[in-house]
Design an enzyme around this catalytic site. Structure first.
Site, PDB file in Angstrom:
ATOM      1  N   THR A 166     100.563 -66.742  46.980  1.00  0.00           N
ATOM      2  CA  THR A 166     100.442 -68.195  47.044  1.00  0.00           C
ATOM      3  C   THR A 166      99.935 -68.657  48.406  1.00  0.00           C
ATOM      4  O   THR A 166      99.913 -69.849  48.676  1.00  0.00           O
ATOM      5  CB  THR A 166     101.782 -68.883  46.737  1.00  0.00           C
ATOM      6  OG1 THR A 166     102.820 -68.154  47.374  1.00  0.00           O
ATOM      7  CG2 THR A 166     102.042 -68.936  45.259  1.00  0.00           C
ATOM      8  N   GLU A 193      93.007 -62.251  13.716  1.00  0.00           N
ATOM      9  CA  GLU A 193      92.723 -63.269  14.732  1.00  0.00           C
ATOM     10  C   GLU A 193      92.396 -64.609  14.081  1.00  0.00           C
ATOM     11  O   GLU A 193      92.832 -65.659  14.555  1.00  0.00           O
ATOM     12  CB  GLU A 193      91.576 -62.818  15.647  1.00  0.00           C
ATOM     13  CG  GLU A 193      91.871 -61.558  16.458  1.00  0.00           C
ATOM     14  CD  GLU A 193      93.154 -61.648  17.274  1.00  0.00           C
ATOM     15  OE1 GLU A 193      93.524 -62.754  17.707  1.00  0.00           O
ATOM     16  OE2 GLU A 193      93.802 -60.599  17.458  1.00  0.00           O
TER      17      GLU A 193
HETATM   18  P1  ADP Z   1     101.027 -64.310  50.167  1.00  0.00           P
HETATM   19  O1  ADP Z   1     101.179 -64.052  51.624  1.00  0.00           O
HETATM   20  O2  ADP Z   1     101.723 -65.554  49.712  1.00  0.00           O
HETATM   21  O3  ADP Z   1     101.324 -63.167  49.279  1.00  0.00           O
HETATM   22  P2  ADP Z   1      98.279 -64.430  50.876  1.00  0.00           P
HETATM   23  O4  ADP Z   1      98.284 -65.420  51.968  1.00  0.00           O
HETATM   24  O5  ADP Z   1      98.242 -63.004  51.279  1.00  0.00           O
HETATM   25  O6  ADP Z   1      99.497 -64.655  49.904  1.00  0.00           O
HETATM   26  O7  ADP Z   1      97.067 -64.738  49.906  1.00  0.00           O
HETATM   27  C1  ADP Z   1      96.090 -63.795  49.598  1.00  0.00           C
HETATM   28  C2  ADP Z   1      94.728 -64.444  49.471  1.00  0.00           C
HETATM   29  O8  ADP Z   1      94.701 -65.364  48.389  1.00  0.00           O
HETATM   30  C3  ADP Z   1      94.345 -65.252  50.683  1.00  0.00           C
HETATM   31  O9  ADP Z   1      93.769 -64.462  51.656  1.00  0.00           O
HETATM   32  C4  ADP Z   1      93.367 -66.249  50.094  1.00  0.00           C
HETATM   33  O10 ADP Z   1      92.091 -65.686  49.962  1.00  0.00           O
HETATM   34  C5  ADP Z   1      93.901 -66.488  48.716  1.00  0.00           C
HETATM   35  N1  ADP Z   1      94.748 -67.691  48.659  1.00  0.00           N
HETATM   36  C6  ADP Z   1      96.054 -67.747  48.365  1.00  0.00           C
HETATM   37  N2  ADP Z   1      96.500 -69.015  48.381  1.00  0.00           N
HETATM   38  C7  ADP Z   1      95.457 -69.788  48.714  1.00  0.00           C
HETATM   39  C8  ADP Z   1      95.286 -71.197  48.904  1.00  0.00           C
HETATM   40  N3  ADP Z   1      96.286 -72.058  48.741  1.00  0.00           N
HETATM   41  N4  ADP Z   1      94.062 -71.642  49.238  1.00  0.00           N
HETATM   42  C9  ADP Z   1      93.041 -70.787  49.391  1.00  0.00           C
HETATM   43  N5  ADP Z   1      93.131 -69.458  49.231  1.00  0.00           N
HETATM   44  C10 ADP Z   1      94.323 -68.949  48.890  1.00  0.00           C
HETATM   45 ZN    ZN Z   2      98.118 -61.179  16.976  1.00  0.00          ZN
END
Ligand code: ADP
Ligand code: ZN
Length: 614
Positions: free
Chosen positions: A191, A411
């Site tokens: 996230t 389906e």
């Molecule tokens: P977490 O630390 O919560 O597991 P990350 O920060 O590692 O998540 O997220 C992984 C990637 O997902 C980021 O580098 C980015 O590319 C994408 N991402 C996640 N959340 C966002 C957001 N809110 N906006 C833009 N990109 C995001």
């Molecule tokens: Zn089915």
């Protein structure tokens, strides 16, 4: 625990290698051993030509030049025999007790210790000859800013304040306010928690130290705690700065007060060190510790006390608007075609996290590149989405014509029920191209992210799930295992309808919660109910399913022609989208109207014949 086992396995492996290595070197010099009796027999048969004696140990050669070794319990009685059979004798003083001998026997131990030493050094992240103090190197000038993190406006607003603390600490401390020390970001994986922490550092232009919680624990006893101290020592030299600890639950899980495994002790020491460090630095040392976790429910309460991680920011998976904004951020990085409809993509990916969305955009770009396109279009997004959610298309999987037919009807059965019943999610597409483990698929996409569901919606969901099996039964008159997952899902929904959502007439609005693994405070709640209640629940579940089954059967029976038409369309086209389903339904309805019209007319004529108007 896991790490200890891992280490243990490594050690075992290294020991094994050492022993084998030792044996190989020793074998080369020690010929095959034979029992003393065999040696005596061969000696008596004049087969031995040479021996070399060293204490009781015998090595020698037979007449064919083959080397052997043996051990004699009584060398003095052996000597006359050797003389009698004219064996060439040489001898040497016994070696036991000499330095060389004991060194030789220590070879495996030395090898193991050496390997262990190298292994632990690597684990600790240092490697040989590396200066201890350079181990924690912060990222400076982090290019990430809040612009890169989309769709989490509230969290951003709250963290903006943290940025200000870092930028103008004197402004806050001047009035005697305490600068916050710790911020806990809690939310499911992907996230954007890490991204957000980096963005804070980027916005405030301060150094960013980062460390995974599990990195601390993977090390050997005592190392984790000292690493924490080292990290803080380094950070204090670079204030103002941010320390980011990912997966803090790995060290910050509830202290159990004496766990059986050694890993627990190690974790506890590390956690204690962290708490001591957090309490230790003064407010003029502007360090903000940002920690991330997806299991806030298991964190030790000590971590959340004032002066520690007293600020908690929750980040959930994005809603439809958030998904669109995150898509915007990532689509900027690719060559997107003009027909890209971001709201539509956002709508079709409920439940995707930020990381899933980043992955989706990347996959779509790769697909377009693979096909030699100049820009990424909607088709690429559709394919990328299917690949991510269901696995790769198995276009050349061999499927018999019979199975294709069954799948098409199955389906079509799902789709028709979804199409005809009210309060259902619109159909997105139907396909009989096998993907991952599924032979076919009917995709529905909700208009919104629904937060609550009506009872009718839930019952209709069960009916849609039953539609596949019933279509097979109606057309082919026999059952297949293809519906097993549908049945599982339907049963699950029916159970929750009764036990969780209190929608059963017999039982009423009582929650008989079953074990659940929820995120954010979602400790599993299990309500104990009596055996009698369990029986009632079982029979209720069965009744709900049976009723849904019957109603769906009647519906599909009535619309058999529609079923045939849609299944035929699937067999020809493999994939049918929402619009095409509408066309098929429209044609079917028209045909039905015409037929009914004809029938009515005939009936009217029939009646008028009976009662000729005068
Ligand atoms: P977490 O630390 O919560 O597991 P990350 O920060 O590692 O998540 O997220 C992984 C990637 O997902 C980021 O580098 C980015 O590319 C994408 N991402 C996640 N959340 C966002 C957001 N809110 N906006 C833009 N990109 C995001
Ligand atoms: Zn089915």
């Amino acid at each position: 625990m896991k790490n200890n086992i891992q280490t243990g396995l490594w050690m075992l492996l290294l020991t094994g290698i050492a022993i084998i290595a030792y044996n190989i070197t020793v074998r080369e010099t020690t010929p095959p051993e034979q029992p003393y009796t065999q040696f005596l027999t061969e000696l008596q048969e004049d087969k031995i030509s040479k021996v070399h004696l060293k204490g009781g140990a015998i090595t020698g050669e037979d007449v064919l030049g083959r080397r052997f070794s043996s051990y004699s319990p009584d060398v003095s009685s052996l000597m006359p025999l050797l003389g009698k059979h004219q064996v060439e004798i040489s001898a040497e003083a016994p070696a036991s007790g000499t330095l060389a001998g004991s060194l030789k026997s220590m070879i495996p131990m030395i090898l193991i210790l050496g390997a262990w030493f190298i292994f632990t050094r690597n684990k600790a992240g240092g490697g040989f000859g590396k200066d201890k103090t350079t181990r924690f190197i912060p990222v400076t000038n982090s290019p990430v800013t809040f612009k890169d993190v989309a769709g989490i406006a509230e969290a951003r607003a709250e963290l903006k304040e943290v940025v200000d603390f870092l930028k103008y600490p004197e402004k806050f401390s001047r009035l005697g306010g305490q600068i916050p020390k710790g911020v806990l970001l809690q939310g499911p994986p992907g996230t954007g928690k890490t991204l957000l922490a980096k963005a804070i550092a980027g916005e405030a232009s301060v150094p960013f130290f980062s460390m995974g919680g599990s990195d601390f624990v993977e090390m050997f006893v005592g190392v984790g705690a000292s690493r924490v101290r080292e990290l803080f020592t380094e950070a204090k030299k670079r204030t103002p700065c941010i320390i980011f600890i990912d997966e803090i639950d790995a060290i910050g899980g509830r202290r159990s007060g004496g766990t059986a495994s050694g890993g627990g002790d190690e974790r506890e020491q590390t956690l204690n060190a962290l708490l001591v460090e957090m309490d230790g630095f003064s407010s003029d040392e502007t360090i903000i510790i940002v920690a991330a976790t997806n299991r806030p429910d298991i964190l030790d309460p000590a971590l959340l006390r004032p002066g520690r991680f007293d600020r908690q920011v929750t980040i959930s998976n994005p809603d439809i608007k958030g998904r669109k904004k995150i898509l915007e951020v990532h689509v900027k990085k690719i060559a997107a075609g003009k027909n890209i409809n971001l709201p539509e993509i956002a709508r079709s990916i409920p439940g995707f996290s930020g990381a899933d969305i980043a992955n989706l955009v990347n996959e779509a770009a790769l697909m377009a590149a693979r096909e030699g396109k100049n820009s990424v279009d909607m088709e690429d997004f559709e394919n990328a989405k299917d690949k991510i959610t269901m696995g790769l298309e198995r276009k050349n999987a061999v499927i018999s014509e019979e199975h294709r037919r069954i799948t098409a009807y199955h389906e079509a059965g799902h789709a028709i029920v979804a199409k005809l019943l009210p309060e259902t999610d619109p159909i997105h597409k139907i396909t009989i191209i096998p993907r991952g483990r599924a032979l076919g698929l009917t995709q529905q996409v909700p208009i919104d992210d629904r937060l609550t569901y009506s009872k009718e919606y839930i019952l209709n969901r069960i009916k849609i799930l039953m539609g596949g099996r019933i279509a097979e039964e109606l057309i082919f008159g026999r059952l297949t295992t293809g519906a097993s997952n549908d049945i599982l899902q339907a049963t699950d929904i029916a159970t929750r309808l009764i036990c969780e959502w209190g929608m059963s007439d017999t039982i009423g609005p009582v929650a008989y919660l079953q074990e659940q693994e929820g995120f954010l405070g979602g400790q599993s709640i299990a309500k104990v109910h009596s055996e009698k209640t369990a029986q009632i629940i079982d029979s209720e579940v069965k009744m709900v399913i049976t009723e849904c089954y019957e109603e769906t059967r009647q519906l599909l029976h009535e619309y058999t022609t529609f079923l045939h038409t849609l299944a035929e369309a699937l067999l020809v086209n493999e994939t049918v989208d929402a619009e095409e389903v509408d066309i098929v339904l429209h044609c079917y309805m028209n045909k039905k109207k015409i037929e009914e019209g004809v029938k009515n007319q005939q009936e009217r004529q029939h009646i008028s014949k009976k009662n000729p108007r005068r």
